[in-house]
Design an enzyme around this catalytic site. Structure first.
Site, PDB file in Angstrom:
ATOM      1  N   ASP A 222       0.826  -1.214   0.000  1.00  0.00           N
ATOM      2  CA  ASP A 222       0.000   0.000   0.000  1.00  0.00           C
ATOM      3  C   ASP A 222       0.862   1.267   0.000  1.00  0.00           C
ATOM      4  O   ASP A 222       1.876   1.333   0.703  1.00  0.00           O
ATOM      5  CB  ASP A 222      -0.879  -0.015   1.261  1.00  0.00           C
ATOM      6  CG  ASP A 222      -1.840   1.159   1.302  1.00  0.00           C
ATOM      7  OD1 ASP A 222      -2.731   1.199   0.445  1.00  0.00           O
ATOM      8  OD2 ASP A 222      -1.682   2.035   2.176  1.00  0.00           O
ATOM      9  N   GLU A 277       1.629  -0.605  -5.009  1.00  0.00           N
ATOM     10  CA  GLU A 277       0.695   0.485  -5.331  1.00  0.00           C
ATOM     11  C   GLU A 277       1.556   1.735  -5.512  1.00  0.00           C
ATOM     12  O   GLU A 277       1.919   2.403  -4.544  1.00  0.00           O
ATOM     13  CB  GLU A 277      -0.330   0.703  -4.223  1.00  0.00           C
ATOM     14  CG  GLU A 277      -1.411   1.669  -4.689  1.00  0.00           C
ATOM     15  CD  GLU A 277      -2.103   2.466  -3.584  1.00  0.00           C
ATOM     16  OE1 GLU A 277      -3.161   3.051  -3.862  1.00  0.00           O
ATOM     17  OE2 GLU A 277      -1.585   2.534  -2.456  1.00  0.00           O
TER      18      GLU A 277
HETATM   19  C1  GLC Z   1      -4.129   3.268  -0.609  1.00  0.00           C
HETATM   20  C2  GLC Z   1      -5.404   2.469  -0.518  1.00  0.00           C
HETATM   21  C3  GLC Z   1      -6.501   3.368  -0.055  1.00  0.00           C
HETATM   22  C4  GLC Z   1      -6.120   3.925   1.294  1.00  0.00           C
HETATM   23  C5  GLC Z   1      -4.780   4.642   1.258  1.00  0.00           C
HETATM   24  C6  GLC Z   1      -4.246   4.907   2.627  1.00  0.00           C
HETATM   25  O1  GLC Z   1      -4.185   4.238  -1.589  1.00  0.00           O
HETATM   26  O2  GLC Z   1      -5.691   1.848  -1.739  1.00  0.00           O
HETATM   27  O3  GLC Z   1      -7.729   2.712   0.005  1.00  0.00           O
HETATM   28  O4  GLC Z   1      -7.108   4.826   1.716  1.00  0.00           O
HETATM   29  O5  GLC Z   1      -3.809   3.833   0.624  1.00  0.00           O
HETATM   30  O6  GLC Z   1      -3.839   3.719   3.244  1.00  0.00           O
END
Ligand code: GLC
Length: 584
Positions: A222, A277
């Site tokens: 993440d 991500e």
């Molecule tokens: C990422 C997740 C999202 C979350 C953010 C903070 O972007 O996909 O859902 O709110 O991180 O953890």
């Protein structure tokens, strides 16, 4: 490449073997909203386990769970209070182990979310930090700082949150006086960890091992590009910032962390994988995360965010392939996830590109048009080299629920925008499994369930799995067919890629014996030579209409149509140049 097919290296159409992630299909489960096994209106692991046959029939190779850990759910589980415990709403550790085992028996791997940038403010480390004094080892795991100005009452930096608003919250000392501030790039309930602290690194490696030991196939990382901060805590200057110089985005030290994670992942048999991500605009900076000793793959948000437009998507595909080729990593193709507007809604808008800042209540859309495009988009993604991600409900063609009652909305993005941004709950509404509205459309596995945690709209039943399964023309039937064909047509896993000439409003490319054509124009177009394998819409007399895609089987030995002169080698060269420049 200039007109010739290139051969990928170790890709096969089979999704077995340690290289499965190069071309597999991954299904994203948002556990709160997938399937409720105990009737409390909240999805859980027992529910997800019961639906494994559904996932198997859909034809996916892996599932990725958004966080299932103990969490106060201030940000849908991305505020983790304990990385080794399952949230009781979802079950217990034994339920996770059962899911992993039963999924494996069906040939489905489990990927879990790891949230390294921040923890919940209820995490024991943060509670200890609040109780400890400034300068203590407990506070050194986070970013605590004195405020600026007289009395320290101004925030330590001017950094803004991608959730809007400021990124610092002031603490209160035991004597009731205002104390230090702590950093949170997201909500105040998500304090950022300090990754220069060796304890933070050791703890996360231990968490990885905890789950890898339990058989998970990999982790989705993440907010992967945010974890390292400039320890001097400088203000963010106005205007653009040189690559690597931003105080909290994509700092060069980040790669060392992921190299050590990859080493942990590689020490397992089969090796576990890292999926990043990584929201970055610069393709070379993005590709750097995919070095052979770092992440295996990362989400291709560039492609996802582009408008439904021939030139836009062609440019994104070309850049994506070049950036990944430069580093030998497979691309990913993503149409949606739990953060973004669902594709049938997005593609039906006048402006079909995606950006968080643009989200507003009441933006009109044409769902029929969006659905036609979303079908074509799947055929496009499934034909491209690399892996494919499907977010739960995408296979049903679920629209975004844009009529959620305001009082039902939980997403902090909505609140932090002062109610201007509708937030992300519209794509998180619990799935419809049956047409029975009285039982949460089959979401809850009992006859007398509590209401679903987010209310489902009245029209939800028309997208129910039960109904779509019985309709050969449904989105679900189409997804099943496409994924099955993708498996059987080995060239889609193995072959290289070459653009074909197709006019200014069409995309066309070859992958070995398969040719894919997408019509973005306003009128019908004639299909090129080849036997029709599948189309996303009607084919009449070898013509496909607007927003329709088709796959054709062609003789791989023949050059069916001359290719465009897309010089990928040159693109790779340019990207490498940028990359080297960025490193200097
Ligand atoms: C990422 C997740 C999202 C979350 C953010 C903070 O972007 O996909 O859902 O709110 O991180 O953890």
């Amino acid at each position: 490449m200039t007109g010739s097919m290139t051969q990928g290296s170790e890709m096969t159409a089979q999704t077995t073997g340690p290289q499965w992630w190069r071309h597999g299909v991954v299904y994203q489960i948002y556990p709160r909203s997938f399937m409720d096994g105990d009737g409390d209106g909240i999805g859980d692991l027992a529910g997800a386990t019961a639906r494994l046959p559904y996932l198997h029939d859909l034809g996916v190779d892996a599932v990725w769970f958004t966080p299932w850990y103990l969490s106060p759910q201030a940000d849908g589980g991305y505020d983790v209070a304990d990385y080794r415990r399952i949230d009781p709403r979802f079950g217990a550790l034994a339920d996770a182990e059962k899911f992993i085992t039963q999924a494996n028996e069906l040939g489905i791997r489990t990927i879990i979310d790891i949230v390294p940038n921040h923890v919940s403010d209820q995490h024991r480390w943060f509670q200890a930090a609040l109780a400890a004094a400034p300068g203590s080892p407990e506070r050194a795991r986070f970013w605590f700082a004195d405020g600026k100005g007289p009395g320290g009452d101004q925030m330590p930096t001017n950094w803004l949150s991608s959730f809007r608003g400021h990124t610092w919250t002031r603490t209160t000392d035991p004597d009731g006086r205002p104390g230090q501030w702590y950093l949170h790039l997201f909500t105040r309930e998500q304090p950022d960890l300090n990754w220069t602290n060796p304890e933070v690194r050791a703890e996360h490696e231990s968490i990885l091992r905890f789950w890898f030991d339990r058989g998970v196939a990999g982790v989705r990382v993440d907010s992967a590009a945010l974890i390292i901060k400039d320890p001097a805590l400088p203000d963010l200057p106005e205007g653009s910032v040189a690559p690597g110089r931003h105080p909290f985005l994509d700092r060069d030290g980040i790669h060392d962390v992921y190299r050590s994670w990859r080493a942990v992942a590689q020490s397992y048999d089969p090796p576990r994988i890292l999926v990043g991500e990584v929201w970055l605009e610069d393709p070379a900076r993005f590709a750097a995360y995919l070095a052979p000793d770092e992440m295996n793959t990362a989400f291709n948000f560039d492609f996802m965010a582009r408008a439904w437009d021939c030139d836009q998507l062609r440019a994104s595909i070309t850049e994506t392939l070049a950036a990944h080729a430069s580093i030998g990593a497979p691309p990913t193709w993503v149409l949606s996830n739990h953060d973004v507007t669902r594709p049938v809604t997005r593609y039906g808008r006048d402006d079909s590109s995606f950006a968080f800042e643009k989200k507003r209540f009441g933006t009109p859309t044409d769902i029929e048009l969006g659905t036609r495009r979303a079908r074509a988009a799947l055929l496009l993604c499934a034909a491209l080299p690399g892996s494919v991600y499907i977010y739960q409900g995408e296979e049903l063609g679920l629209p975004e629920d844009e009529e959620l009652p305001r009082e039902a909305i939980e997403d902090p993005m909505h609140f932090r925008s002062g109610g201007v941004d509708p937030g992300r709950d519209g794509c998180r509404v619990p799935l419809p499994w049956t047409e029975q509205s009285a039982t949460n459309f089959g979401f809850s596995g009992t006859d007398d369930p509590d209401p679903a945690w987010l209310p489902q709209p009245e029209w939800w039943g028309q997208y129910a799995v039960e109904r779509e399964s019985a309709d050969p023309g449904s989105m679900l039937s189409f997804y099943r067919e496409v994924l099955a064909l993708r498996r059987t047509h080995s060239d889609l896993g193995r072959s290289g890629f070459a653009w074909s000439q197709a006019g200014s409003t069409c995309l066309a490319f070859r992958r070995g014996a398969i040719s894919c054509v997408v019509n973005f124009g306003p009128g019908p177009v004639a299909l090129p030579e080849g036997d029709l394998v599948l189309a996303s819409g009607p084919v009449e007399g070898r013509m496909i209409g607007p927003d329709v895609a088709a796959w054709l089987r062609v003789d791989p030995a023949e050059q069916a149509h001359p290719t465009d002169q897309i010089d990928q080698t040159e693109l790779v060269r340019q990207i490498n140049k940028q990359h080297n420049h960025a490193k200097e």
